[in-house]
Design an enzyme around this catalytic site. Structure first.
Site, PDB file in Angstrom:
ATOM      1  N   GLY A 286      31.617  54.153  53.360  1.00 10.22           N
ATOM      2  CA  GLY A 286      31.378  54.128  54.803  1.00 10.22           C
ATOM      3  C   GLY A 286      30.202  55.000  55.223  1.00 10.22           C
TER       4      GLY A 286
ATOM      5  N   ILE B 181      39.656  56.918  37.914  1.00 10.86           N
ATOM      6  CA  ILE B 181      40.076  56.358  36.630  1.00 10.86           C
ATOM      7  C   ILE B 181      39.006  56.597  35.569  1.00 10.86           C
ATOM      8  CG2 ILE B 181      41.554  54.573  37.650  1.00 10.86           C
ATOM      9  CD1 ILE B 181      39.346  52.511  36.783  1.00 10.86           C
ATOM     10  N   ASP B 182      37.758  56.837  36.010  1.00 11.91           N
ATOM     11  CA  ASP B 182      36.646  56.914  35.056  1.00 11.91           C
ATOM     12  C   ASP B 182      36.657  58.197  34.214  1.00 11.91           C
ATOM     13  OD1 ASP B 182      35.866  54.559  36.266  1.00 11.91           O
ATOM     14  OD2 ASP B 182      34.338  55.499  37.520  1.00 11.91           O
TER      15      ASP B 182
ATOM     16  N   ARG C 193      40.552  34.554  16.215  1.00  9.26           N
ATOM     17  CA  ARG C 193      39.410  34.669  17.132  1.00  9.26           C
ATOM     18  C   ARG C 193      38.870  36.092  17.242  1.00  9.26           C
ATOM     19  NH1 ARG C 193      41.678  30.771  21.940  1.00  9.26           N
ATOM     20  NH2 ARG C 193      40.551  28.927  21.270  1.00  9.26           N
TER      21      ARG C 193
ATOM     22  N   GLU D  91      32.122  48.706  30.565  1.00  9.45           N
ATOM     23  CA  GLU D  91      31.194  47.966  31.436  1.00  9.45           C
ATOM     24  C   GLU D  91      29.787  48.571  31.429  1.00  9.45           C
ATOM     25  OE1 GLU D  91      32.837  48.146  35.409  1.00  9.45           O
ATOM     26  OE2 GLU D  91      32.649  50.329  35.515  1.00  9.45           O
TER      27      GLU D  91
ATOM     28  N   ARG E 139      36.092  34.916  22.573  1.00 12.69           N
ATOM     29  CA  ARG E 139      36.558  34.810  23.956  1.00 12.69           C
ATOM     30  C   ARG E 139      36.412  36.164  24.638  1.00 12.69           C
ATOM     31  NH1 ARG E 139      36.339  30.277  22.615  1.00 12.69           N
ATOM     32  NH2 ARG E 139      37.895  28.623  22.812  1.00 12.69           N
TER      33      ARG E 139
ATOM     34  N   HIS F  51      40.059  44.977  38.113  1.00 13.10           N
ATOM     35  CA  HIS F  51      40.833  45.854  39.002  1.00 13.10           C
ATOM     36  C   HIS F  51      42.297  45.988  38.622  1.00 13.10           C
ATOM     37  CE1 HIS F  51      37.093  45.371  41.152  1.00 13.10           C
ATOM     38  NE2 HIS F  51      37.403  46.495  41.761  1.00 13.10           N
ATOM     39  N   LEU F  52      42.741  45.235  37.607  1.00 14.31           N
ATOM     40  CA  LEU F  52      44.110  45.481  37.118  1.00 14.31           C
ATOM     41  C   LEU F  52      44.238  46.935  36.679  1.00 14.31           C
ATOM     42  CD1 LEU F  52      44.663  42.257  34.983  1.00 14.31           C
ATOM     43  CD2 LEU F  52      45.768  42.839  37.146  1.00 14.31           C
TER      44      LEU F  52
ATOM     45  N   ARG G   9      43.202  49.395  38.167  1.00 16.98           N
ATOM     46  CA  ARG G   9      43.305  50.313  39.309  1.00 16.98           C
ATOM     47  C   ARG G   9      44.577  50.109  40.117  1.00 16.98           C
ATOM     48  NH1 ARG G   9      37.453  50.681  41.710  1.00 16.98           N
ATOM     49  NH2 ARG G   9      38.512  49.895  43.541  1.00 16.98           N
TER      50      ARG G   9
END
Ligand code: F6P
Length: 335
Positions: free
Chosen positions: A52, A115-116, A151, A211, A253, A259-260, A262
């Site tokens: 914000g 979380i990081d 796989r 990521e 794959r 976001h699961l 979080r």
């Protein structure tokens, strides 16, 4: 040590983070009655935002000044309500804002929540362990389907520019390869490792990609839709799967955990850490240690300055014990 309740303090929860300090001022009085039973809930009952009007950090380490009229309005709100101290709960961005408020005379204490796990001056932050649990659960599920179909599975996880979630989650979930931002990888070596495993009889190969991980000499993968200068990381999982598929001709794959990580019930470790941080924050206020943040070091709750915590990102040490341990059990880092 005491809680705010046992001290008889009134606690206001500003709605949507710092935004609740601005007109129309929005807060909720937090009591034992309306907070009872929230322990197993994910998220927050008072909302949150660091996007914000208070954004004090943009991208990797770039500081943006919060406009003075915004700071003045927030200070006036606190004064009008007779608030003696502001407890700011959050990660790098929210605590950088907290520090600017402190520099402007607000009695601030910080609580590290992300979380990081990328805040300096604390061994861990609450939320991290729950995200790690989510990664390990996902890997447990992926193991069986990957092995059934022989796989290569790539699981992309969060963490921004730090590899803590990938490293701890990957190790706990039995990953074969972990890719983290702190250790740039090579597609050639990664593919060679995967092929060696698969051709020598491995039923599957599970790869966890943070990521923020990237191949040597290349930048991070990003998604569309940057908000307030903060790039959105993502896409490395699909890229890794594609490159391995091209090089090995094995079926690959990708799963993006997103976001699961979080949501859902926090782990017992995070519940206890949150409670300990809460009591620690009250103690900082009692001792008037404003501008400080509770931290967790050597199994003890202590205090560090917010500046120390947000000054620079806490990266995974590439030669640290966790990486060395992972390598010792045969986990490959794409190098
Ligand atoms: O900082 C926490 C975090 O979950 C990162 O791991 C991730 O990159 C980012 O937030 C995602 O942000 P958003 O919810 O805005 O997409």
């Amino acid at each position: 040590m005491a809680s705010a309740h046992t001290l008889g303090w009134e606690v206001l929860g500003f709605i949507d983070g710092y935004e609740g300090l601005l007109s129309p001022v929005n807060y909720k009085i937090l009591t034992l009655e309306n907070t009872q039973g929230i322990m197993p809930s994910g998220g927050t009952i008072i909302g949150t935002t660091n996007r914000g009007r208070f954004v004090a950090k943009q991208g990797l380490g770039e500081k943006a000044l919060i406009p003075q009229p915004i700071i003045d309005e927030a200070k006036k709100t606190l004064q009008d309500l007779g608030v003696r101290a502001l407890i700011c709960i959050g990660g790098d961005g929210s605590l950088t804002t907290a520090d600017q408020l402190f520099e402007n005379g607000v009695s601030v204490v910080g609580v590290p929540k992300t979380i990081d796990n990328d805040l300096s001056a604390t061994a861990t932050t609450f939320g991290f362990d729950s995200a790690v649990q989510c990664v390990a659960d996902a890997l447990d599920r992926l193991h069986t389907t990957a092995a059934s179909h022989k796989r290569v599975m790539v699981l992309e996880v969060m963490g921004r520019h730090a590899g803590w979630i990938a490293l701890y989650g990957g190790l706990a979930g039995g990953a074969d390869v972990i890719l983290i931002p702190e250790i740039p990888f090579s597609y050639e070596r990664l593919a060679a490792h995967v092929e060696k495993r698969m051709s020598s009889g491995a039923a599957s190969t599970l790869i966890v990609a943070a990521e923020g991980a990237s191949p040597m000499g290349q930048g991070v993968s990003t998604l569309e839709g940057a908000t307030k200068g903060e790039v959105r990381l993502g896409g490395i999982g699909a890229q890794v799967a594609y490159e391995i598929g091209e090089r090995t001709k094995r079926e690959t794959r990708t799963v993006v955990l997103g976001h699961l990580q979080r949501g859902g019930a926090p782990t017992t470790q995070d519940r206890n850490l949150g409670t300990r941080f809460g009591v620690g924050a009250v103690q900082l206020i009692q001792e008037k240690k404003f501008g400080c943040m509770v931290s967790y070091l050597n199994y003890q709750i202590g205090a560090v300055t917010i500046k120390e915590a947000v000054g620079q990102i806490k990266h995974v040490p590439p030669d640290g014990q966790m990486v060395v341990t992972a390598k010792a059990v045969g986990i490959n880092f794409g190098t």
